[in-house]
Design an enzyme around this catalytic site. Structure first.
Site, PDB file in Angstrom:
ATOM      1  N   ARG A  58       0.801  -1.224   0.000  1.00  0.00           N
ATOM      2  CA  ARG A  58       0.000   0.000   0.000  1.00  0.00           C
ATOM      3  C   ARG A  58       0.837   1.278   0.000  1.00  0.00           C
ATOM      4  O   ARG A  58       0.607   2.182  -0.810  1.00  0.00           O
ATOM      5  CB  ARG A  58      -0.907   0.042   1.254  1.00  0.00           C
ATOM      6  CG  ARG A  58      -2.179  -0.718   1.135  1.00  0.00           C
ATOM      7  CD  ARG A  58      -2.554  -1.315   2.479  1.00  0.00           C
ATOM      8  NE  ARG A  58      -1.586  -2.340   2.800  1.00  0.00           N
ATOM      9  CZ  ARG A  58      -1.700  -3.608   2.385  1.00  0.00           C
ATOM     10  NH1 ARG A  58      -2.766  -3.979   1.748  1.00  0.00           N
ATOM     11  NH2 ARG A  58      -0.753  -4.500   2.639  1.00  0.00           N
ATOM     12  N   THR A  59       1.784   1.365   0.923  1.00  0.00           N
ATOM     13  CA  THR A  59       2.473   2.644   1.098  1.00  0.00           C
ATOM     14  C   THR A  59       3.286   2.986  -0.138  1.00  0.00           C
ATOM     15  O   THR A  59       3.208   4.094  -0.674  1.00  0.00           O
ATOM     16  CB  THR A  59       3.374   2.582   2.343  1.00  0.00           C
ATOM     17  OG1 THR A  59       2.615   2.072   3.435  1.00  0.00           O
ATOM     18  CG2 THR A  59       3.913   3.961   2.692  1.00  0.00           C
ATOM     19  N   LYS A  88      26.846  -3.246   0.474  1.00  0.00           N
ATOM     20  CA  LYS A  88      28.324  -3.151   0.512  1.00  0.00           C
ATOM     21  C   LYS A  88      28.802  -2.413   1.753  1.00  0.00           C
ATOM     22  O   LYS A  88      29.999  -2.157   1.893  1.00  0.00           O
ATOM     23  CB  LYS A  88      28.829  -2.406  -0.733  1.00  0.00           C
ATOM     24  CG  LYS A  88      28.407  -3.004  -2.055  1.00  0.00           C
ATOM     25  CD  LYS A  88      28.878  -2.082  -3.189  1.00  0.00           C
ATOM     26  CE  LYS A  88      28.041  -2.284  -4.430  1.00  0.00           C
ATOM     27  NZ  LYS A  88      28.187  -1.157  -5.373  1.00  0.00           N
ATOM     28  N   ARG A 109      11.159   3.785   3.915  1.00  0.00           N
ATOM     29  CA  ARG A 109      10.711   2.780   4.897  1.00  0.00           C
ATOM     30  C   ARG A 109      11.946   2.061   5.403  1.00  0.00           C
ATOM     31  O   ARG A 109      12.758   1.570   4.606  1.00  0.00           O
ATOM     32  CB  ARG A 109       9.725   1.783   4.289  1.00  0.00           C
ATOM     33  CG  ARG A 109       9.424   0.635   5.261  1.00  0.00           C
ATOM     34  CD  ARG A 109       8.235  -0.183   4.872  1.00  0.00           C
ATOM     35  NE  ARG A 109       6.990   0.547   5.093  1.00  0.00           N
ATOM     36  CZ  ARG A 109       5.785   0.013   4.969  1.00  0.00           C
ATOM     37  NH1 ARG A 109       5.659  -1.253   4.629  1.00  0.00           N
ATOM     38  NH2 ARG A 109       4.704   0.741   5.185  1.00  0.00           N
ATOM     39  N   HIS A 137       4.466   5.523  11.776  1.00  0.00           N
ATOM     40  CA  HIS A 137       4.034   5.455  10.377  1.00  0.00           C
ATOM     41  C   HIS A 137       3.081   6.641  10.187  1.00  0.00           C
ATOM     42  O   HIS A 137       1.864   6.472  10.075  1.00  0.00           O
ATOM     43  CB  HIS A 137       3.338   4.120  10.124  1.00  0.00           C
ATOM     44  CG  HIS A 137       3.156   3.760   8.673  1.00  0.00           C
ATOM     45  ND1 HIS A 137       3.327   4.662   7.633  1.00  0.00           N
ATOM     46  CD2 HIS A 137       2.804   2.575   8.095  1.00  0.00           C
ATOM     47  CE1 HIS A 137       3.087   4.049   6.484  1.00  0.00           C
ATOM     48  NE2 HIS A 137       2.770   2.781   6.740  1.00  0.00           N
TER      49      HIS A 137
HETATM   50  N1   CP Z   1      -0.436  -0.206   5.873  1.00  0.00           N
HETATM   51  C1   CP Z   1       0.781  -0.374   5.301  1.00  0.00           C
HETATM   52  O1   CP Z   1       1.775   0.295   5.674  1.00  0.00           O
HETATM   53  O2   CP Z   1       0.816  -1.313   4.328  1.00  0.00           O
HETATM   54  P1   CP Z   1       2.091  -1.749   3.495  1.00  0.00           P
HETATM   55  O3   CP Z   1       3.056  -2.410   4.474  1.00  0.00           O
HETATM   56  O4   CP Z   1       1.599  -2.683   2.443  1.00  0.00           O
HETATM   57  O5   CP Z   1       2.735  -0.505   2.926  1.00  0.00           O
END
Ligand code: CP
Length: 311
Positions: A58-59, A88, A109, A137
């Site tokens: 999703r993100t 590396k 991420r 998040h």
């Molecule tokens: N909700 C969410 O962060 O989903 P993903 O891990 O698929 O990005």
């Protein structure tokens, strides 16, 4: 109307006050119309880099979709631990400095809490925290709030039950910070003993006058909550798989559970789900999790426009 300073980075939920939240939601509403009209070109010539050290559906794809729908372009790596020079031995700081020289914004991420704050301190371009370990998040929390606003009509006065892995769930942590921006919110934490909400969040809520109660039984709250926010037990955060096996599947929301929910309640989940919401619930009008995921597109379009747009 209050003039807001320009948004520089998106690192943590605490950076968003109520006027900023309202401006993001107003722009997200505009983005719903932009998508319906086939997109626009306001970010033409701008380039977004996605740097993902952990898996995502999703993100990552909603950020990419958001950038493309606003006329921008994207580059990225979806397994940065293996397919970047981190393999590396390159540091996060050097990686961000380099990618910042190729792009106008970095969506990051990472597996370590605090990684986005580290990146923001050395990045020449805006950093967006797309999830950092068991830390935060924030863009998920923004889309969660936007969803509550759309589904319930208001955030002030809601009773929200957070259910499942509250210790490791970064989305719940970020959303709790944002709950302090609203009036009359009552929080119910429902978790097994091993996965209870951490003290830092509870202390933050107390210091901001937000009331919360803690429960081990979902039945305590299912009939009173106006929002039920179910979460996945975060298998990837457990050092010992036996500890995961001991707590997974403790709270499963199925057709029987949903029958006990308020008729005006909404059931949310940041997704992905494993087995904590039965697919038999998906057809219930109160199941809002797929609409919630869709809202991520509009919120992320709004954030990119604020970070990179001309206004
Ligand atoms: N909700 C969410 O962060 O989903 P993903 O891990 O698929 O990005």
């Amino acid at each position: 109307m209050e003039t807001l300073t320009r948004l520089e980075h998106v690192v943590e939920a605490q950076q968003f006050d109520r006027p900023r939240l309202e401006s993001i939601f107003a722009l997200a509403r505009e983005m719903e119309s932009v998508v319906a009209a086939g997109g626009d070109q306001r970010l033409r010539g701008r380039l977004m880099a996605t740097l993902f050290y952990e898996p995502s559906t999703r993100t990552r794809l909603s950020f990419e979709s958001a950038m493309l729908r606003l006329g921008g372009t994207v580059i990225g790596t979806d397994n940065a631990r293996e397919f970047s020079s981190v393999a590396k031995g390159e540091t996060l700081e050097d990686t961000v400095r380099i990618i910042g020289g190729y792009s106008d914004v970095i969506v990051l991420r990472h597996f370590e809490a605090g990684a986005s704050a580290v990146a923001a301190r050395c990045s020449p371009v805006p950093i967006i925290n797309a999830g950092d370990g068991a830390g935060q998040h924030p863009t998920q929390a923004l889309l969660d709030l936007y969803t509550i606003l759309k589904e319930s009509g208001a955030v002030d006065g809601i009773e929200i039950a957070f259910v499942g892995d509250l210790l490791n769930g970064r989305t719940v942590r970020s959303l709790c910070y944002l709950m302090t921006r609203f009036k009359g919110v009552r929080i119910r934490f429902v978790a097994p003993d091993a996965l209870r909400m951490a003290e830092d969040i509870k202390a933050f809520l107390r210091s901001h006058g937000v009331t919360y109660t803690e429960h081990s039984d979902l039945d305590d709250v299912v009939h009173t909550a106006s929002v039920i926010y179910q979460t996945r037990v975060q298998k990837e955060r457990f050092a010992d798989i036996a500890d995961y096996e001991a707590v997974k599947g403790v709270y499963v929301i199925d057709a029987v559970t949903v029958r006990r929910m308020r008729s005006d309640a909404v059931l949310l989940h940041p997704l992905p789900r494993v087995d904590e919401i039965s697919p038999q619930v998906d057809g219930d009008p109160r199941a809002g999790y797929f609409r919630q995921a869709r809202n991520g597109l509009f919120i992320r379009m709004a954030l990119l426009a604020m970070l990179l747009g001309d206004d």
